[in-house]
Design a protein around this motif. Structure first.
Motif, short mmCIF file in Angstrom:
data_model
loop_
_atom_site.label_atom_id
_atom_site.label_comp_id
_atom_site.label_asym_id
_atom_site.label_seq_id
_atom_site.Cartn_x
_atom_site.Cartn_y
_atom_site.Cartn_z
N ILE B 84 -20.32 27.24 45.36
CA ILE B 84 -21.24 26.28 44.74
C ILE B 84 -22.19 25.77 45.83
CG2 ILE B 84 -21.44 24.09 43.49
CD1 ILE B 84 -18.51 24.59 42.53
N ALA B 85 -23.50 26.00 45.64
CA ALA B 85 -24.48 25.66 46.67
C ALA B 85 -24.72 24.15 46.74
CB ALA B 85 -25.79 26.40 46.41
N ASP B 86 -24.85 23.53 45.57
CA ASP B 86 -25.17 22.10 45.53
C ASP B 86 -24.10 21.36 44.73
OD1 ASP B 86 -26.18 19.58 45.13
OD2 ASP B 86 -28.25 20.26 44.84
N LEU B 87 -23.14 20.77 45.46
CA LEU B 87 -22.01 20.12 44.78
C LEU B 87 -22.45 18.91 43.95
CD1 LEU B 87 -18.86 20.09 47.08
CD2 LEU B 87 -19.15 21.15 44.85
N ASP B 88 -23.39 18.12 44.47
CA ASP B 88 -23.84 16.95 43.72
C ASP B 88 -24.38 17.37 42.36
OD1 ASP B 88 -23.11 15.18 45.62
OD2 ASP B 88 -25.09 15.03 46.55
N LEU B 89 -25.16 18.44 42.38
CA LEU B 89 -25.74 18.94 41.14
C LEU B 89 -24.64 19.46 40.20
CD1 LEU B 89 -28.50 19.30 39.84
CD2 LEU B 89 -28.64 21.58 40.89
N ALA B 90 -23.68 20.17 40.79
CA ALA B 90 -22.60 20.76 39.99
C ALA B 90 -21.76 19.69 39.30
CB ALA B 90 -21.71 21.65 40.86
N PHE B 91 -21.72 18.48 39.93
CA PHE B 91 -20.92 17.40 39.34
C PHE B 91 -21.72 16.52 38.39
CE2 PHE B 91 -17.76 18.19 42.68
CZ PHE B 91 -16.63 18.16 41.89
N THR B 92 -22.99 16.89 38.16
CA THR B 92 -23.81 16.11 37.25
C THR B 92 -23.47 16.49 35.81
OG1 THR B 92 -25.59 16.18 38.88
CG2 THR B 92 -26.19 15.51 36.64
N ASP B 93 -23.16 15.47 34.99
CA ASP B 93 -22.88 15.73 33.57
C ASP B 93 -24.06 16.46 32.95
OD1 ASP B 93 -20.37 14.77 33.28
OD2 ASP B 93 -20.94 12.85 32.39
N GLY B 94 -23.77 17.56 32.29
CA GLY B 94 -24.83 18.26 31.57
C GLY B 94 -25.49 19.38 32.36
N TYR B 95 -25.19 19.46 33.68
CA TYR B 95 -25.77 20.55 34.45
C TYR B 95 -24.90 21.80 34.32
CZ TYR B 95 -27.32 23.49 38.27
OH TYR B 95 -27.77 24.56 38.99
N THR B 96 -25.51 22.94 34.01
CA THR B 96 -24.75 24.18 33.91
C THR B 96 -25.60 25.36 34.33
OG1 THR B 96 -23.52 25.64 32.43
CG2 THR B 96 -25.35 24.44 31.45
N THR B 97 -24.94 26.35 34.91
CA THR B 97 -25.64 27.60 35.21
C THR B 97 -25.15 28.70 34.29
OG1 THR B 97 -24.00 28.20 36.87
CG2 THR B 97 -25.96 27.06 37.66
N GLY B 98 -24.15 28.36 33.47
CA GLY B 98 -23.50 29.42 32.70
C GLY B 98 -23.64 29.30 31.19
N GLY B 99 -24.53 28.42 30.74
CA GLY B 99 -24.72 28.30 29.30
C GLY B 99 -23.69 27.42 28.62
N GLY B 100 -22.86 26.72 29.41
CA GLY B 100 -21.88 25.82 28.81
C GLY B 100 -22.50 24.44 28.61
N LEU B 101 -21.63 23.44 28.42
CA LEU B 101 -22.13 22.09 28.19
C LEU B 101 -22.35 21.34 29.49
CD1 LEU B 101 -19.80 21.01 25.27
CD2 LEU B 101 -22.24 21.44 25.12
N GLY B 102 -21.87 21.91 30.59
CA GLY B 102 -22.03 21.22 31.87
C GLY B 102 -21.09 20.03 32.01
N LEU B 103 -19.95 20.08 31.32
CA LEU B 103 -18.99 18.97 31.39
C LEU B 103 -17.71 19.37 32.10
CD1 LEU B 103 -19.29 17.49 27.80
CD2 LEU B 103 -20.10 16.47 29.92
N GLY B 104 -17.53 20.66 32.35
CA GLY B 104 -16.24 21.15 32.86
C GLY B 104 -15.84 20.49 34.17
N LEU B 105 -16.68 20.59 35.18
CA LEU B 105 -16.33 20.10 36.52
C LEU B 105 -16.28 18.58 36.55
CD1 LEU B 105 -15.68 21.66 39.05
CD2 LEU B 105 -18.08 21.52 39.72
N SER B 106 -17.36 17.95 36.05
CA SER B 106 -17.42 16.48 36.09
C SER B 106 -16.37 15.88 35.16
CB SER B 106 -18.82 16.02 35.70
OG SER B 106 -19.21 16.63 34.49
N GLY B 107 -16.19 16.49 33.99
CA GLY B 107 -15.21 15.98 33.03
C GLY B 107 -13.80 16.12 33.56
N ALA B 108 -13.50 17.28 34.16
CA ALA B 108 -12.15 17.52 34.68
C ALA B 108 -11.82 16.50 35.76
CB ALA B 108 -12.03 18.95 35.22
#
Lengths: 141, 134
Positions: B84-108
């Protein structure tokens, strides 16, 4: 691959998810339901998730997508039977399932759909009636 | 102090289901409350799917742990994917690179008590989470 059965009861399609679904099974259910709505002309879908001990973001998104697809196909979706611990976890996960109607159990879900359909049919009749009354008025003025 | 962990290779959708089942069994064994069982199994499902979808597969290891005062469950998710290049971005609710909801990492992260992530671009990602009994 396992498949979730879709049952037709009157004007409603009933789905009771009894297995821990892999993602492909959830996607298959989405397709099966769209096909059955069109094939049967049913106006309501009840999805019972009382047997699910978790709903993660993938299943949550699938439920939201099913509701949206059904709406486009002139059917309303109600998700019923969510366990309290699942509701708590979903909200903390950040998923509040906007756009999804819920009811506490299958019976209440079916009542909700029947009531909404009755309201909808009334409105349709009212709208027809008003059109009929107004049209001559427009022409005579 | 911790016991021998159980490892599952994550290569298909079915393996994500197996991860959920393993974590559920351990969560019941260490007597997590029902809500906490639900939270840790949900978090494990999100992170195992990330391992599969974003990491290109990997493994998950779940262990029951005991720090002398409390029991709990610790789970490691490891892949040798793109990282993961940008962790802050990856932990942002709603951010996704894979077409998901972008809640997996931040939600978990919200569903567990401890969350540790080690990632390097081109080398992979390892996430360790712990849930303790109240």
């Amino acid at each position: 691959m396992e498949r979730v059965p879709v049952l037709k009861i009157g004007d409603i399609l009933l789905v009771s998810i009894q297995i821990d679904m892999e993602d492909q099974v959830a996607l298959q259910l989405q397709e099966d339901l769209a096909d059955r709505i069109v094939a049967t002309g049913c106006h309501g879908v009840v999805i019972d998730i009382s047997a699910l001990d978790i709903v993660d973001s993938f299943v949550g998104r699938t439920l939201a997508t099913i509701a949206a697809i059904s709406k486009v196909l002139d059917a309303d979706t109600v998700v019923v039977g969510m366990r309290p611990a699942v509701a708590i976890t979903l909200v903390e996960l950040g998923l509040s399932l906007p756009g999804i109607r819920t009811a506490l159990n299958v019976e209440l879900g079916m009542e909700l759909l029947a009531r909404e359909r009755a309201d909808y049919d009334d409105e349709e009749e009212d709208a027809d009636g008003e059109d009929g009354a107004e049209t001559p008025a427009v022409f005579t003025s | 102090m911790s016991e021998q962990g159980q490892r599952i290779e994550v290569v298909t959708d079915q393996d994500v289901v197996r991860v959920r089942q393993l974590v559920r069994t351990l969560a019941v064994a260490v007597k997590l409350s029902l809500v906490d069982q639900t939270k840790i199994v949900t978090a494990a499902s999100e992170l195992a799917r990330n391992t599969l979808v974003y990491g290109g597969g990997g493994w998950v290891e779940a262990t029951s742990v005991d720090n002398g005062r409390r029991k709990g469950i610790r789970i490691v998710f490891a892949d040798q994917g793109p990282g993961i290049a940008d962790l802050d971005l990856a932990f942002t609710d709603g951010y996704t690179t894979g077409g998901g909801l972008g809640l997996g990492l931040s939600g978990a992260r919200r569903l567990v008590d401890e969350f540790d992530i080690v990632t390097a671009v081109g080398e992979g990602t390892t996430i360790t989470v712990t849930k303790w009994c109240r």
